[in-house]
Design a protein around this motif. Structure first.
Motif, short mmCIF file in Angstrom:
data_model
loop_
_atom_site.label_atom_id
_atom_site.label_comp_id
_atom_site.label_asym_id
_atom_site.label_seq_id
_atom_site.Cartn_x
_atom_site.Cartn_y
_atom_site.Cartn_z
N GLU B 318 2.97 43.97 159.65
CA GLU B 318 4.37 44.29 159.92
C GLU B 318 4.38 45.20 161.14
N HIS B 319 5.22 44.86 162.10
CA HIS B 319 5.25 45.67 163.33
C HIS B 319 6.69 46.04 163.67
N SER B 320 6.85 47.23 164.21
CA SER B 320 8.16 47.67 164.69
C SER B 320 8.04 48.28 166.08
N ASP B 321 8.97 47.92 166.93
CA ASP B 321 9.14 48.62 168.20
C ASP B 321 10.08 49.79 167.94
N VAL B 322 9.71 50.94 168.46
CA VAL B 322 10.53 52.14 168.29
C VAL B 322 11.09 52.53 169.65
N PHE B 323 12.40 52.75 169.70
CA PHE B 323 13.02 53.15 170.97
C PHE B 323 13.15 54.67 171.02
N VAL B 324 12.73 55.22 172.14
CA VAL B 324 12.86 56.67 172.34
C VAL B 324 13.51 56.91 173.70
N ASN B 325 14.02 58.12 173.87
CA ASN B 325 14.56 58.49 175.18
C ASN B 325 13.39 58.86 176.10
N GLY B 326 12.76 57.84 176.60
CA GLY B 326 11.63 58.02 177.51
C GLY B 326 11.60 56.88 178.50
N GLY B 327 10.95 57.08 179.62
CA GLY B 327 10.84 56.04 180.63
C GLY B 327 10.33 54.75 180.02
N ASN B 328 10.84 53.61 180.52
CA ASN B 328 10.50 52.38 179.82
C ASN B 328 9.16 51.81 180.24
N ALA B 329 8.60 51.07 179.30
CA ALA B 329 7.30 50.44 179.50
C ALA B 329 7.38 49.38 180.58
N ARG B 330 6.28 49.19 181.23
CA ARG B 330 6.09 48.03 182.09
C ARG B 330 4.72 47.47 181.75
N ALA B 331 4.51 46.23 182.12
CA ALA B 331 3.19 45.65 181.89
C ALA B 331 2.14 46.57 182.50
N MET B 332 1.07 46.82 181.78
CA MET B 332 -0.04 47.59 182.30
C MET B 332 -1.33 46.86 181.95
N ARG B 333 -2.08 46.55 182.95
CA ARG B 333 -3.38 45.88 182.87
C ARG B 333 -3.75 45.45 181.45
N ALA B 334 -3.60 44.17 181.17
CA ALA B 334 -3.87 43.58 179.87
C ALA B 334 -2.87 44.03 178.81
N PRO B 335 -1.57 43.79 179.06
CA PRO B 335 -0.55 44.31 178.14
C PRO B 335 -0.86 44.00 176.67
#
Lengths: 86, 714
Positions: B318-335
């Protein structure tokens, strides 16, 4: 970030959401994969996880002109006010 | 006719060739996009939010507009708009000098309605947390269920229950994000962009300015790293173009400063997992249950592959993405892969310790029988174990005494790395013997400019330095965006075909004018010479003179058989841990990597070294630290955001796994794979040394001492 001495609060019982077909995407939806896998070749990735990060060409942000999140599901919905077909 | 295999015998391909632009880069002569200073250029500086969550009540630029040197201001988040993280863009000032632009940014008056924030995962997941995005801060993913985990747990010989976590790490490209845009006239834009996708950047500049894409030229001669974070024009690029339009086409340069780069330039999401893993006494994993989550800031992207590499018949996740008030993700080498690798490889190592098994053997016992990678993994494990001295030096976890303890660890990884098959390369032979390649790809650092030149030089019997390898221009034939380790496998096949076709055209054209009127099939090229029936007849230069006034030009496309997809790879790490201070010293890292046919062994090795160094930074140092109270990132600079210095980098042994059957697979990308397993292998080596699992990355003294203390061993 959860610290090592604090128990992370993992939500219980995630929904077992089946993959549902989506409508045509908004023409302003963008992701890295759209630019990389332009020939649509299946690169052998596991479809059980999708970590695609999207942005909107109108705002160049992860939130659209309607101030709601840019996501594959919602950006393929004609009900979204800012949706524009390809 | 397009080729379907690479030549069996080669003089250049699969050897070690220095980069064509290596000296220019090393000496500072190479001109990066951020070095460009087109005439009349203005400097753009971004005003960003210091608040993690706020609504803009009012924004007054009147004072700033009248300040010396200020030419234009672009508002991104005006009154009523919400800023969602420390670093979120509000406005950009364009001025004659950077200092004037910075002064003007400070003079913009912004009145905020401060909103409650959730800047950490704990805050975001708490009951009654402020809502970061509509619909809640926790987004559940599709559950994965295979087999019958509960039944398998009941029958298992042993099991572990554990929690592992790895923090958000930010992109730290040496050249920050940005571009310089200039309206050449009312309908044309030229941009000098630090991008890993010149065509994508051109597309986005064109669409956002409502002009045809053919009216936009994006130039990226070289660039200072992207690692997945530099696709498209970005808000800064489209703003630069809008500002340029406001000032009658004067070029406007907007490149982020280092602080903004950490805050808004993208990041790799965190990952946390609660794992149950069970197996038989002979090491066969029988069941896995995992609850995972992570945050990509105000974006998704925190999913990762799990189970990873190994075959597990019964599992649920079971997986959840959690949203926080932080800069957003971008692909990073081998996402996703480094996170999945850390979680999986820690769990399998802990199960091996619990069952009293050798970590190498338990991995071998759980490779997927039907996966083509299994044989590759087995060979690579054997090679890596030999190079690290596993047999001589490995001691089971918990058996060491004393303050300084040495440990060994390993991790396996995998990646795709296949190419797109719709890309093109043009090859032009001129009568002065110039050979010029063109394609709208760019060198993110993997050395594609050199790779294309090697292929052409191989075909024409020349040196790579004889070839003009022109990339980094969006108006050239369509080239590959550099992501997903796809550049070399996408671009090598069309380059090879373009060169073969051009060579054959050359033969056809000049054969009638050669002594004895040989047929085109009698001709060949080697060592700068034209050969007739294998005998040197004249120099390549002289042969090209016979072309006449019109050059030969071909456009190569991809063809089956020249590139492939799917790699494995294993890394071993040797560490020494000071159990009093918690300091981890890396002694040696061994990286054994497959990637089909290697075109340039030197740039390939450089990629693996860079990947390992990126991976050891992830394993040892990097962490975005956010203050829960203010919601601000506390370490957005190169002093407090820790990265390895030269003395932190150990001996790194790179071993290319390339038996004949691998070479026959054709070209496969190498950008991503070698960075995946390093952090996981470091964690396993540390745990092997000190006898307890350090559950939270990176392997800092604090995290090591915490782990020892929790086990009562500090």
């Amino acid at each position: 970030m959860s610290q090592p001495d604090q128990e992370p609060t993992v939500p219980e019982s995630p929904e077992n959401v089946p993959e549902t077909p989506l409508g045509p995407m908004c023409r302003h939806l963008r992701s890295k994969g759209m630019y990389v896998y332009t020939d649509g070749v299946d690169m052998g990735f596991d479809h059980d996880y999708d970590n695609t990060i999207y942005w909107c060409l109108k705002t160049m942000k992860s939130f659209g002109p309607d101030d709601d999140m840019v996501e594959k599901q919602s950006c393929c919905s004609t009900e979204r006010a800012c949706y524009q077909p390809v | 006719m397009a080729a379907n295999s690479w030549p069996e015998q080669t003089k250049l391909i699969n050897t070690r060739i220095p980069r064509l632009d290596g000296i220019a880069k090393a000496s500072g002569k190479a001109k990066y996009p951020s070095d460009e200073r087109p005439d009349g250029m203005l400097f753009g500086v971004v005003l960003y939010s210091l608040h993690p969550h706020a609504r803009i009540k009012s924004l007054d630029t009147t004072v700033a507009e009248k300040m010396a040197g200020v030419k234009a201001i672009e508002v991104i988040a005006g009154p009523g708009k919400i800023v969602r993280y420390h670093g979120d863009d509000i406005a950009i000032v364009a001025a004659e000098t950077e200092e004037q632009a910075r002064d003007a940014v400070r003079a913009i008056k912004v009145e905020y309605e401060i909103l409650p924030h959730a800047a950490t995962e704990l805050q975001a997941m708490a009951a009654n947390a402020p809502e970061v995005v509509k619909g809640g801060n926790v987004r559940k993913g599709r559950a994965q269920i295979t087999g019958k985990p509960d039944d398998a747990f009941a029958k298992a010989d042993g099991m572990i229950e554990a929690a592992y976590s790895v923090p958000v790490v930010t992109h730290v490209c040496l050249e920050t994000h940005g571009l310089t845009a200039r309206w050449d006239d009312k309908n044309h834009i030229t941009a000098w962009a630090s991008t890993q996708a010149v065509t994508a950047t051109a597309n986005e500049l064109a669409e956002s300015n409502e002009i045809p894409v053919s009216n936009v030229t994006v130039l990226t001669e070289v660039m200072g790293g992207g690692f997945g974070s530099k696709f498209g024009a970005d808000i800064w690029g489209t703003s630069a173009a809008r500002l340029s339009k406001k000032v009658n086409g004067r070029p406007v340069k907007i490149f982020l400063d280092r602080i903004q780069e950490h805050l808004a330039g993208g990041n790799r999401p965190s990952a946390s997992a609660k794992i149950k893993l069970a197996g038989t006494k002979d090491g066969k994993i029988t069941a896995m249950v995992a609850q995972t989550h992570g945050t990509g800031g105000v974006a998704r992207g925190a999913q990762f592959p799990l189970p990873y590499v190994y075959s597990i018949a019964n599992f649920s996740r079971e997986h959840s993405d959690v949203f926080v008030n932080g800069g957003n993700a971008r692909a990073m080498r081998a996402p996703g892969h480094p996170e999945g690798c850390i979680i999986m490889e820690s769990a399998i190592d802990d199960l091996a310790a619990k069952l009293g098994l050798d970590p190498v053997e338990i991995r071998k016992a759980n490779l997927a029988p039907a996966d083509f990678r299994t044989k590759i993994y087995l060979d690579e494990i054997a090679i890596g174990a030999e190079l690290i001295g596993w047999k001589q030096n490995f001691k089971p976890r918990g058996t060491q005494k004393g303050i300084m303890r040495r440990g060994l660890g390993l991790a396996l990884h995998q990646w795709g790395g296949g190419g797109a098959n719709d890309k093109q390369v043009s090859c032009t032979i001129s009568s002065d013997s110039t050979i010029e390649l063109k394609s709208a790809t760019q060198d993110i650092g993997t050395g594609i400019r050199t790779v294309l030149a090697i292929i052409a030089a191989e075909v024409f019997g020349l040196k790579p330095t004889d070839i003009k390898s022109n990339i980094g221009n969006s108006t050239f034939p369509p080239g590959q965006s550099s992501g997903g380790s796809t550049t070399t496998p996408s671009m090598s096949p069309p380059c090879y075909n373009a060169c073969l076709e051009a060579r054959d055209e050359l033969f056809k054209k000049i054969a009638p004018s050669l002594p004895g009127s040989p047929s085109a099939t009698d001709l060949s090229l080697a060592d700068g010479q034209l050969l007739i029936k294998g005998q040197p007849a004249m120099s390549f230069k002289d042969a090209c003179r016979k072309i006449g006034m019109n050059s030969i030009s071909t456009l190569g496309k991809s063809s089956p058989g020249l590139a492939s997809n799917g790699v494995g790879g294993v890394q071993f790490v040797d560490v020494t841990v000071d159990t009093e201070t918690g300091v981890v010293k890396l002694n040696k890292i061994v990286a054994v990597q497959d990637s089909g046919l290697i075109i340039d062994k030197l740039t390939w090795e450089s990629q693996v070294l860079g990947g390992v160094i990126g991976g050891l930074n992830y394993g040892m140092f990097e962490e975005r630290i956010v203050d829960p109270t203010s919601g601000r990132m506390l370490n957005p600079d190169m002093e407090l955001y820790q990265l390895a210095g030269a003395s932190d980098i150990p001996e790194i042994i790179v071993h290319a796994y390339e038996p004949a059957d691998q070479k026959k697979r054709g070209v496969i990308g190498i950008g991503e794979p070698p960075t995946i397993g390093t952090a996981a292998a470091i964690g396993n080596a540390v745990s092997n040394a000190i006898g307890v699992r350090v559950t939270h990355w990176p392997m800092t003294p604090m995290n090591v001492l915490n782990a020892l203390a929790q086990e009562g061993k500090a």
